[in-house]
Each structure stands twice: as C-alpha cells, then as structure tokens.
Design an enzyme around this catalytic site. Structure first.
Site, PDB file in Angstrom:
ATOM      1  N   ASP A 161     -10.558  -9.103   7.414  1.00  0.00           N
ATOM      2  CA  ASP A 161     -11.972  -9.068   6.997  1.00  0.00           C
ATOM      3  C   ASP A 161     -12.550 -10.480   7.033  1.00  0.00           C
ATOM      4  O   ASP A 161     -13.670 -10.698   7.489  1.00  0.00           O
ATOM      5  CB  ASP A 161     -12.116  -8.510   5.567  1.00  0.00           C
ATOM      6  CG  ASP A 161     -12.475  -7.034   5.555  1.00  0.00           C
ATOM      7  OD1 ASP A 161     -11.994  -6.303   6.437  1.00  0.00           O
ATOM      8  OD2 ASP A 161     -13.229  -6.606   4.653  1.00  0.00           O
TER       9      ASP A 161
ATOM     10  N   ASP B 232      -4.908  -7.069   5.817  1.00  0.00           N
ATOM     11  CA  ASP B 232      -6.131  -6.366   5.427  1.00  0.00           C
ATOM     12  C   ASP B 232      -7.175  -7.399   5.003  1.00  0.00           C
ATOM     13  O   ASP B 232      -8.326  -7.383   5.467  1.00  0.00           O
ATOM     14  CB  ASP B 232      -5.801  -5.406   4.274  1.00  0.00           C
ATOM     15  CG  ASP B 232      -6.962  -4.504   3.902  1.00  0.00           C
ATOM     16  OD1 ASP B 232      -7.861  -4.323   4.738  1.00  0.00           O
ATOM     17  OD2 ASP B 232      -6.961  -3.980   2.771  1.00  0.00           O
TER      18      ASP B 232
ATOM     19  N   LYS C  95       4.027 -15.300   1.627  1.00  0.00           N
ATOM     20  CA  LYS C  95       3.926 -16.016   0.355  1.00  0.00           C
ATOM     21  C   LYS C  95       5.367 -16.228  -0.118  1.00  0.00           C
ATOM     22  O   LYS C  95       5.777 -15.775  -1.198  1.00  0.00           O
ATOM     23  CB  LYS C  95       3.078 -15.179  -0.625  1.00  0.00           C
ATOM     24  CG  LYS C  95       2.763 -15.858  -1.933  1.00  0.00           C
ATOM     25  CD  LYS C  95       1.699 -16.943  -1.840  1.00  0.00           C
ATOM     26  CE  LYS C  95       1.510 -17.620  -3.195  1.00  0.00           C
ATOM     27  NZ  LYS C  95       0.603 -18.785  -3.136  1.00  0.00           N
TER      28      LYS C  95
ATOM     29  N   TYR D  98       0.819  -1.217   0.000  1.00  0.00           N
ATOM     30  CA  TYR D  98       0.000   0.000   0.000  1.00  0.00           C
ATOM     31  C   TYR D  98       0.856   1.273   0.000  1.00  0.00           C
ATOM     32  O   TYR D  98       0.366   2.354  -0.328  1.00  0.00           O
ATOM     33  CB  TYR D  98      -0.950   0.019   1.204  1.00  0.00           C
ATOM     34  CG  TYR D  98      -1.995  -1.086   1.175  1.00  0.00           C
ATOM     35  CD1 TYR D  98      -2.113  -1.919   0.065  1.00  0.00           C
ATOM     36  CD2 TYR D  98      -2.853  -1.296   2.228  1.00  0.00           C
ATOM     37  CE1 TYR D  98      -3.044  -2.930   0.032  1.00  0.00           C
ATOM     38  CE2 TYR D  98      -3.798  -2.310   2.201  1.00  0.00           C
ATOM     39  CZ  TYR D  98      -3.886  -3.133   1.104  1.00  0.00           C
ATOM     40  OH  TYR D  98      -4.820  -4.133   1.072  1.00  0.00           O
TER      41      TYR D  98
ATOM     42  N   ASP E 109      -2.375 -18.107   1.094  1.00  0.00           N
ATOM     43  CA  ASP E 109      -3.539 -18.789   0.499  1.00  0.00           C
ATOM     44  C   ASP E 109      -4.019 -19.908   1.426  1.00  0.00           C
ATOM     45  O   ASP E 109      -5.216 -20.088   1.651  1.00  0.00           O
ATOM     46  CB  ASP E 109      -3.243 -19.295  -0.922  1.00  0.00           C
ATOM     47  CG  ASP E 109      -1.892 -19.980  -1.056  1.00  0.00           C
ATOM     48  OD1 ASP E 109      -1.109 -20.011  -0.078  1.00  0.00           O
ATOM     49  OD2 ASP E 109      -1.600 -20.500  -2.153  1.00  0.00           O
TER      50      ASP E 109
HETATM   51  C1  IPM Z   1      -8.751  -1.262   6.845  1.00  0.00           C
HETATM   52  C2  IPM Z   1      -9.263  -0.618   5.596  1.00  0.00           C
HETATM   53  C3  IPM Z   1      -8.196   0.337   5.055  1.00  0.00           C
HETATM   54  C4  IPM Z   1      -6.941  -0.469   4.835  1.00  0.00           C
HETATM   55  C5  IPM Z   1      -8.601   1.098   3.776  1.00  0.00           C
HETATM   56  C6  IPM Z   1      -9.869   1.885   3.966  1.00  0.00           C
HETATM   57  C7  IPM Z   1      -7.494   1.983   3.282  1.00  0.00           C
HETATM   58  O1  IPM Z   1      -9.629  -1.569   4.666  1.00  0.00           O
HETATM   59  O2  IPM Z   1      -8.473  -0.549   7.825  1.00  0.00           O
HETATM   60  O3  IPM Z   1      -8.616  -2.490   6.856  1.00  0.00           O
HETATM   61  O4  IPM Z   1      -6.822  -1.172   3.835  1.00  0.00           O
HETATM   62  O5  IPM Z   1      -6.069  -0.449   5.698  1.00  0.00           O
HETATM   63 MG    MG Z   2      -9.554  -3.531   5.384  1.00  0.00          MG
END
Ligand code: IPM
Ligand code: MG
Length: 363
Positions: free
Chosen positions: A249, A245, A189, A143, A221
């Site tokens: 999620d 990230d 990875k 990023y 993976d």
């Molecule tokens: C998170 C979010 C952020 C990230 C985005 C909004 C930039 O997805 O905090 O996980 O990828 O860090």
């Molecule tokens: Mg995120």
C-alpha cells in the site's frame, strides 16, 4: 478460428463492479485486435457472496474458480457488513479463495508513470524511474496462523512460518530477480521475531542457488522508511504476508495513487491465478463514477501475460494507459492542474479506444 479463453470474473463490492466493467471493455478491445475471444463467467465473492449465498466465498464461486483457473477479481468489503460476525466478513472471501487455490505468491509491480510524476505526494526526482516488484507471501503468516482467539478481554493472532512456506516464496522472488535487475531485498523483523529469524536463515541458504543475485536484508521498519526516502534502490522486495500487505500500500503511492497498482497471485501448480488491484473496495466513492479503473485494467494485462501467454496484448494495454495519461486524462485521484478530470467509465472508454488504435500501429 480465434483461440478462446475462459476467465472467471468476480467483481466483488464497492468500486469493484464499476472498475471491472472497464476491465471488460478493455478485454473486448483486445478481442478485436488480437486473434482471440474471451468467455467471461461471472461469480460472487465478498459482500456479493454474502448477499447471494450467505457466505463470502459461495461454493458455486469456488467450484467455478477451480474449473476455470484464471480469475479476474475486483475488490471486496463494504461498511454495511462491518457488524457481521468476523467469520463471514467479506474480506474472508478473499483470504479463503487464495488459500483454497494455494496462491502463496503475490506479485505487485510498482512502476512510475512519466505523466504522473507530479501527482505523487513525493518529489518527482525521487520517483522518476521507479521499477520494482514486491513479492508478498500470501497464504501464511499472521493472517492465517493458528491459534486465532478472541474473547471479551483477550485476543490472539499467531505469526507462523515453516521452512517449506519460506522456501517456495523465496524461490519465486529469486527467479523474478534473475529476470529483472538481479537484486533482491528480503524484508523481516529478525531483531525481534522468531519467524523472521527462520525466514532470514532460509533466504540466506537459498541465495547459494542464485549466486548472480545480489541479496540484502532489511528490517521492515527501515524498509517503510527507505521506500519513501529512496525507493529507486529496490528491484525485487521479498516479504511475508503482513509486511507485504502494508508495504505494498505504501509503495503504491510512489506511482501517484493506490488506484494504479495491479497484482497477480499464483500457486506452484495447477495454473490457478487471481489477478486483482492491490487496492480495496473504497465503498465511500462507489457508484459515483470517480474510481480509478487503471489498477484493474493493469491486472488484465498481467492476466494476459502470465496466464494466457499474450505478452503483446499486455504491452498494448500498458501502452494504452501510458498514452491516455500522457494525453492529460485523469481520474480525480491522479488529477493535477491542467489535466482533464474524467470519470471511471470515460477512463475505461479512453483506454479501450487506445488499445484499438495503438495496436494498429504496433502489431
Ligand atoms: C490486499 C488486501 C487484503 C489482504 C484484505 C482485503 C484481506 O488488503 O489484498 O492487500 O490483506 O491481503
Ligand atoms: Mg492490502
């Protein structure tokens, strides 16, 4: 005289402001129960920053954050900014403030709630008892790596890590493992990526300083698959920025909903920290009194524990959430047959009330 603490409040966009209102209610309840007062200083970030000052992280907001250090953040992003130059997209505000404050360590605890075992898309026996911590590197990797190029026909993102960056996040993860179940799984990875090979070597070397921690490595993976196959195998999971990230999620669904997962972002020095839900701004359900405020409220608990040294207040909030859920109260994302569906505001009220009453019994 009660102790006063100042906190920066950055509600952001989408559901951010409405879930933040609930977090503030809970802070007010904490004030009443514990000998403390909070001064809240509000600022704009993300789309709110663009509306106020033309940029996702206004100078005023950054100056406020630097002065106060302890920050409670909502979420950023809204469809209405999708057509803007990518440099001033709301998400940039979040990336910039993390970088500016040096918050390289993102802690995302994932815990199963007894009352929500049946609302997850996974079988209850798979998730019952989950208690893991994702330690995500937050200011490096894909990023932030340079060059980043976009032309009409070509695009480049760069994945970079140096040993210092790997060293400091790895130590955070090992230290966390020492305080927990003493197991650390480092995700990479390394079969394909150079950054991952460096990462794995460095983690191996640091492991020598932590002989009590049982270290394993897992390809990303496979980790994605193992998280849904047998999530209870994990204690602390260490990841780079992008892998963390994505996996965080995924891991949030183990708790029933993305609306349940808080996070803390810390640096090495200076006491700067941002507490925010792991989820996004969900503009599709904003201003409908539907959003689940629990991740935001759990972020308050993390703030009280890590930045203000108020572990009792943190426990009171966690207990209040568990009790509210056990009473069958649910926002729509965690509803199940037989539960009472309530709105964002009502969930905030219920948890704040519970903080007041539960606290009377326990402290
Ligand atoms: C998170 C979010 C952020 C990230 C985005 C909004 C930039 O997805 O905090 O996980 O990828 O860090
Ligand atoms: Mg995120």
């Amino acid at each position: 005289m009660p102790t006063n603490h100042t906190i920066v409040v950055l509600p952001g966009d989408g559901i951010g402001p409405e879930i933040m209102d609930q977090a503030v209610k809970v802070l007010k309840a904490v004030e009443k129960r514990f000998d403390t007062t909070f001064t809240l200083e509000y600022g704009a970030i993300g789309g709110a920053g663009i509306d106020e000052a033309g940029v996702p992280l206004p100078d005023k907001t950054l100056a406020l954050a630097k002065r106060v250090k302890v920050i409670l953040l909502g979420s950023v992003g809204d469809y209405k900014y999708d057509t803007l130059d990518p440099k001033i997209r709301p998400e940039q505000g979040l990336l910039q403030i993390r970088k500016a404050l040096g918050l390289f360590a993102n802690l995302r605890p994932v815990k199963a709630y007894q009352a929500l075992l049946h609302t997850s898309t996974l079988k209850p026996e798979i998730i019952d008892g989950i208690d893991m911590l994702i330690v995500r590197e937050l200011t490096g990797g894909l990023y932030f790596g340079e060059p980043k190029i976009r032309t009409e026909t070509n695009a480049v993102d760069s994945m970079t890590y140096n040993v210092e960056e790997i060293d400091r996040i790895t130590r955070v993860a090992f230290d966390a493992a020492m305080k927990r179940g003493k197991r650390l799984c480092s995700v990479d990875k390394a079969n394909v990526l150079k950054t991952s090979q460096l990462w794995r070597d460095k983690v191996e070397r640091i492991a020598k300083d932590y002989p009590d921690v049982d270290l394993s490595h897992m390809y990303v993976d496979n980790a994605a698959m193992q998280l849904v196959r047998n999530p209870k195998q994990f204690d602390v999971m260490l990841t780079g920025n992008t892998f963390g990230d994505i996996l965080s999620d995924e891991a949030s669904m183990l708790t029933g909903s993305l609306g349940m997962l808080p996070s803390a972002s810390m640096g090495a020095t200076g006491g700067y920290a941002i507490y925010e839900p792991s989820h996004g701004s969900a503009p599709d359900i904003a201003k409908q009194n539907k959003a689940n405020p629990i991740a935001q409220i759990l972020s308050v608990a993390m703030l009280l524990e890590y930045s203000l040294d108020m572990p009792q207040a943190a426990r009171a909030i966690e207990q209040a959430i568990a009790d509210t859920l056990a009473a069958g109260k649910r926002t729509v994302d965690i509803a199940e047959p037989g539960s009472t569906i309530i709105g964002t505001t009502e969930m905030g009220d219920a948890i704040a009330e519970q903080v007041l009453s539960a606290q009377l019994q326990t402290v």
